[in-house]
Design a protein around this motif. Structure first.
Motif, PDB file in Angstrom:
ATOM      1  N   ALA A 231      56.659  33.792  67.352  1.00 62.50           N
ATOM      2  CA  ALA A 231      56.125  34.036  68.684  1.00 62.50           C
ATOM      3  C   ALA A 231      57.272  34.056  69.681  1.00 62.50           C
ATOM      4  O   ALA A 231      58.244  33.296  69.552  1.00 62.50           O
ATOM      5  N   GLN A 232      57.175  34.938  70.651  1.00 61.01           N
ATOM      6  CA  GLN A 232      58.200  35.030  71.686  1.00 61.01           C
ATOM      7  C   GLN A 232      57.544  35.515  72.965  1.00 61.01           C
ATOM      8  O   GLN A 232      56.830  36.523  72.965  1.00 61.01           O
ATOM      9  N   ASP A 233      57.772  34.793  74.060  1.00 60.04           N
ATOM     10  CA  ASP A 233      57.211  35.178  75.364  1.00 60.04           C
ATOM     11  C   ASP A 233      55.706  35.389  75.283  1.00 60.04           C
ATOM     12  O   ASP A 233      55.171  36.366  75.818  1.00 60.04           O
ATOM     13  N   ALA A 234      54.989  34.482  74.607  1.00 65.07           N
ATOM     14  CA  ALA A 234      53.525  34.506  74.491  1.00 65.07           C
ATOM     15  C   ALA A 234      53.012  35.697  73.680  1.00 65.07           C
ATOM     16  O   ALA A 234      51.810  35.972  73.673  1.00 65.07           O
TER      17      ALA A 234
ATOM     18  N   VAL B  58      48.211  39.502  72.942  1.00 63.32           N
ATOM     19  CA  VAL B  58      48.967  40.626  72.391  1.00 63.32           C
ATOM     20  C   VAL B  58      49.624  40.227  71.069  1.00 63.32           C
ATOM     21  O   VAL B  58      50.333  39.208  70.987  1.00 63.32           O
ATOM     22  N   ASP B  59      49.384  41.040  70.035  1.00 66.66           N
ATOM     23  CA  ASP B  59      50.067  40.918  68.744  1.00 66.66           C
ATOM     24  C   ASP B  59      50.932  42.149  68.541  1.00 66.66           C
ATOM     25  O   ASP B  59      50.579  43.250  68.979  1.00 66.66           O
ATOM     26  N   VAL B  60      52.049  41.962  67.855  1.00 70.93           N
ATOM     27  CA  VAL B  60      52.921  43.082  67.506  1.00 70.93           C
ATOM     28  C   VAL B  60      53.153  43.081  66.007  1.00 70.93           C
ATOM     29  O   VAL B  60      53.580  42.063  65.442  1.00 70.93           O
ATOM     30  N   PHE B  61      52.859  44.204  65.345  1.00 68.69           N
ATOM     31  CA  PHE B  61      53.192  44.401  63.937  1.00 68.69           C
ATOM     32  C   PHE B  61      54.428  45.288  63.878  1.00 68.69           C
ATOM     33  O   PHE B  61      54.473  46.362  64.490  1.00 68.69           O
TER      34      PHE B  61
END
Length: 365
Positions: A50-53, A37-40
């Protein structure tokens, strides 16, 4: 599976985050057990962490004229999405400039696009000038109420995935009810109906109980009004609590009341889900919710809570006496067990599994 979340509202894990940002972070974290999972997101300067994978990329955005922190201006993510190899792009917040750009980029790259709205949005957006919404493969409502609001623009592709709540963090515990209290958690604002709760609590006159109002007070005039209504009564204001204190309050309260009276003064809809209701029940405390919005969808009438008519002081007072009366006939641990059991189906693990089902339905067989 590779998943990209696009979250227009600036995500800063070092500051207080709202419901929309919490939803993105919790769902991304739950999905990361089974997918990449990536977040933009968008903010005043570019950075990655990175946080919590989950891998976060913050794109530098501009604010001018119609573009603000809640409707940022940025094209930087367009190329990244076009060149990406994600299996699905999930846009969290539909009516913003950057979410429209993300939807265009993903659809041009042949990547299925899913949307979830969290309320709000921007005044200047592309979807009012171009056919953006037909490019979404599906949109998800966090409640049936949220889904009904989406159907005006997405009549054929609306899905309902209710929840979620962190059932590992919010759990029942042996609690000290020697000084019982009724709890409210939320911002102290008129549309939250806190004045109705104070009046109903005074009217109910439940012996030995306090009313505890927990939340930020961003409207001084309204806070003055509430303090006047509460003068001389067993009402306590706590405008700042940390996460650990809040968890303990949920566990120790006899009842949590959410007296929302509907949308905000600027016409925005009421809550689309309601974290507080789920967190309270997961902590073993029943809830009393108004019939405005979706919160009644997340409780079990007569088992984990009850519903009253929004803005009706007499009805709220009666329901409050009724639910508090449960403790006279039912052991407190049994009430807590029923509440916690009811919300298991709304856990983030369950919500993530249902999202994965949806994402996989777009993959070639």
């Amino acid at each position: 599976m590779k998943i990209l979340f696009v979250a227009p509202t600036y995500f800063d894990p070092n500051s207080v985050i709202g419901g929309g940002e919490r939803y993105v972070h919790e769902l991304a974290r739950a999905l990361s057990d089974q997918a990449s999972v990536d977040v933009f997101s968008f903010g005043p300067k570019s950075r990655q962490f990175a946080q919590d994978a989950v891998k976060f990329s913050i794109f530098r955005s501009r604010q001018f004229r119609h573009f603000t922190l809640i409707n940022p201006f940025c094209f930087g993510h367009y190329v990244r999405i076009r060149r990406g190899t994600w299996d699905v792009v999930h846009v969290h917040q539909l009516c913003t400039f950057v979410s429209d750009i993300a939807c265009l980029a993903a659809s041009h790259a042949g990547i299925p696009v899913v949307g979830t709205d969290h309320g709000g949005g921007g005044a200047w957006v592309l979807n009012r000038r171009m056919r953006i919404y037909p490019r979404y493969a599906a949109v998800v409502g966090q409640s049936q109420h949220a889904a009904e609001l989406l159907k005006a623009d997405f009549s054929d592709c609306v899905q309902v995935i209710k929840g979620g709540v962190d059932t590992q963090t919010f759990t029942p515990a042996p609690s000290n009810r020697e000084s019982p209290f009724v709890l409210f958690v939320g911002r102290l604002l008129p549309h939250k109906g806190v004045h109705t709760l104070v009046e109903a609590f005074v009217r109910a006159n439940v012996a030995g109980y306090r009313l505890m109002l927990v939340g930020r007070a961003t409207d001084p005039a309204y806070l003055d009004r509430l303090q006047t209504l509460a003068a001389g009564r067993a009402v306590e204001f706590r405008t700042s609590v940390n996460d650990a204190e809040l968890r303990q309050l949920y566990q120790q309260a006899s009842l949590t009341v959410l007296p929302s009276e509907g949308g905000t003064s600027d016409g925005a809809p009421p809550e689309l889900m309601g974290f507080t209701s789920l967190e309270s029940q997961a902590s073993g405390t029943p809830v009393l919710v108004s019939d405005a919005g979706p919160m009644h969808e997340f409780m079990n009438e007569g088992v984990s809570g009850s519903v009253f008519r929004a803005g009706d002081v007499a009805n709220l007072s009666e329901r409050m006496q009724e639910v508090l009366g449960w403790y006279d006939t039912t052991p407190s641990p049994l009430i807590a067990e029923r509440c916690a059991q009811h919300v298991q189906s709304f856990s983030w693990q369950s919500v993530a599994s249902r999202h994965l089902e949806l994402y996989r339905s777009f993959q070639p067989s």
